[in-house]
Scaffold this motif. Structure first.
Motif, short mmCIF file in Angstrom:
data_model
loop_
_atom_site.label_atom_id
_atom_site.label_comp_id
_atom_site.label_asym_id
_atom_site.label_seq_id
_atom_site.Cartn_x
_atom_site.Cartn_y
_atom_site.Cartn_z
N ARG A 54 -4.38 0.95 2.31
CA ARG A 54 -2.99 1.31 2.02
C ARG A 54 -2.67 2.69 2.59
N ARG A 87 -1.12 5.92 2.04
CA ARG A 87 -0.65 6.76 0.94
C ARG A 87 -1.52 8.02 0.88
N ALA A 88 -1.04 9.02 0.13
CA ALA A 88 -1.75 10.30 0.08
C ALA A 88 -3.12 10.16 -0.55
N THR A 123 -4.53 9.19 4.25
CA THR A 123 -4.02 8.82 5.58
C THR A 123 -3.58 10.05 6.37
N ASP A 124 -2.96 11.01 5.67
CA ASP A 124 -2.50 12.23 6.35
C ASP A 124 -3.67 13.05 6.87
N ALA A 154 2.24 0.31 4.05
CA ALA A 154 2.84 1.33 3.20
C ALA A 154 3.81 0.65 2.25
N THR A 155 3.61 0.83 0.95
CA THR A 155 4.55 0.27 -0.02
C THR A 155 5.87 1.04 0.08
N ASP A 208 7.49 2.97 -1.77
CA ASP A 208 7.50 4.37 -2.18
C ASP A 208 6.69 5.27 -1.24
N ASN A 209 6.04 4.68 -0.23
CA ASN A 209 5.26 5.47 0.72
C ASN A 209 5.77 5.36 2.15
N PHE A 248 6.47 8.72 3.62
CA PHE A 248 5.18 9.37 3.91
C PHE A 248 4.69 8.93 5.28
N GLN A 249 4.71 7.62 5.55
CA GLN A 249 4.26 7.12 6.85
C GLN A 249 5.17 7.60 7.97
#
Length: 354
Positions: free
Chosen positions: A176, A178-179, A183-184, A208-209, A211-212, A215-216
């Motif tokens: 997944r 996410r933080a 992944t970052d 990425a869901t 809520d992410n 972020f992606q």
């Protein structure tokens, strides 16, 4: 014969029900999909929505109307499934022994502790996870399907199959986006390392869901701004049957998680003959032997993981030795059949107890 039994009204031979009360694919769902077919001949079935047709399963309503003539095991892996097991036994009077498997490496909420206290037995997927249960638990590490996750004839052939430049160095981070999955950290490390070596490429596989998604998008923008969008790519979810092909093509797998329950991805990479650089979370310290099958670093430490990747790639012959050692370790210590056999022992103990 067993599939016919599952679909018939005669369920007397059914001994264990493994619920999967969640539609969205998750690590728990993958575990059930992998294990139940191996255990079906011993009277184990799954139940719940969205299970593939090859997994022996029964409708949830059937699990709720099982005959009271004998005890069976209800093997929960989520809070909702523990609660469902309690409802089946207390409200509906079904004769289920309640078993819970926990992968969480954190202090459980009061609600989860309340549910756990009402289970008949516990399994933990690592010694660390067991330490948070406040009750005796059988530690059973996950296994990997070594028929599905297996090494390629050669890395060159594996890269060719995916239309990748065969002389480039290919790194991957799967799971997944996410933080908590780091992944970052993978992206930031690759941006630095790609500037040092033009042969380096990286790929993120996973969804990425909602809520992410931002972020992606921020990570993709950072890659574009660095001029590396053709060398560091987000590939999204790939078909389940194709995942092993991507592991086989990797020169090095990166597991940069900040937090993790168990973490199957380095084990899947190992079974494909690919070494890993991973953080010290989940069960990674029990899977990876530093200096023999990969390297381990502290979670959340970008400089450390960047340095570890650089070190791992600095000696190609050693990296190949690590890959061979990782494969041997996966095959010897972590076959899926071993996990299934150890879980069956827990079932047998529960069913033998009045």
């Amino acid at each position: 014969a067993w599939r016919a039994l599952v679909s018939s009204r005669d369920l007397k031979a059914l001994r264990v029900v493994a619920p999967n009360l969640k539609r969205r694919l998750s690590g728990v769902t993958s575990t059930i999909i992998a294990l139940v077919p191996l255990m079906a001949e011993n009277g184990v079935v799954a139940t719940g929505p969205g299970l593939p047709g090859h997994v022996p399963h029964i409708p949830v309503w059937r699990a709720a109307v099982m005959p009271r003539s004998r005890w069976r095991v209800w093997h929960a892996r989520r809070n909702s499934e523990m609660l469902a097991g309690l409802f089946l036994r207390r409200a509906l009077g079904r004769r289920y022994k309640l078993l819970f498997t926990s992968a969480a490496q954190r202090d459980h909420s009061g609600y989860t502790k309340w549910l756990i206290r009402r289970m008949d037995a516990l399994i933990a997927t690592s010694a660390q996870a067991a330490s948070f249960l406040e009750r005796e638990a059988t530690v059973i590490l996950h296994g990997v399907d070594t028929t599905r996750f297996c090494p390629p004839a050669s890395k060159v052939a594996a890269k060719r199959a995916l239309n990748l430049p065969e002389d480039d160095i290919f790194l991957g981070c799967f799971g997944r986006v996410r933080a908590n999955k780091g992944t970052d950290i993978f992206v930031d490390a690759l941006i630095t390392l790609c500037k040092e070596d033009r042969r380096l490429r990286g790929a993120v596989l996973g969804r990425a869901t909602a809520d992410n998604l931002d972020f992606q998008k921020r990570l993709e923008a950072k890659i574009r701004n660095a001029g590396l969008h053709h060398r560091i790519r987000f590939l999204g979810e790939v078909p389940d049957a194709d995942v092993a092909n991507w592991y086989r093509a990797l020169d090095l797998f990166i597991a940069p998680q900040r937090k993790e329950g168990f973490g199957l991805t380095p084990l899947e990479a190992m079974a494909c003959g690919t070494p890993s650089v991973a953080t010290r979370v989940g069960a990674f310290e029990e899977l990876i032997v530093p200096g023999e099958t990969g390297l381990l670093v502290a979670p959340g430490d970008l400089e450390a993981i960047t340095a570890a990747i650089r070190e791992a790639l600095s000696d190609r012959e050693r990296l190949e030795r690590w890959g061979k050692a990782a494969l041997a370790r996966a095959e010897r210590h972590f076959p899926l059949e071993r996990e299934a056999a150890e879980i069956m022992k827990v079932y047998e103990t529960l069913l033998a107890t009045p």
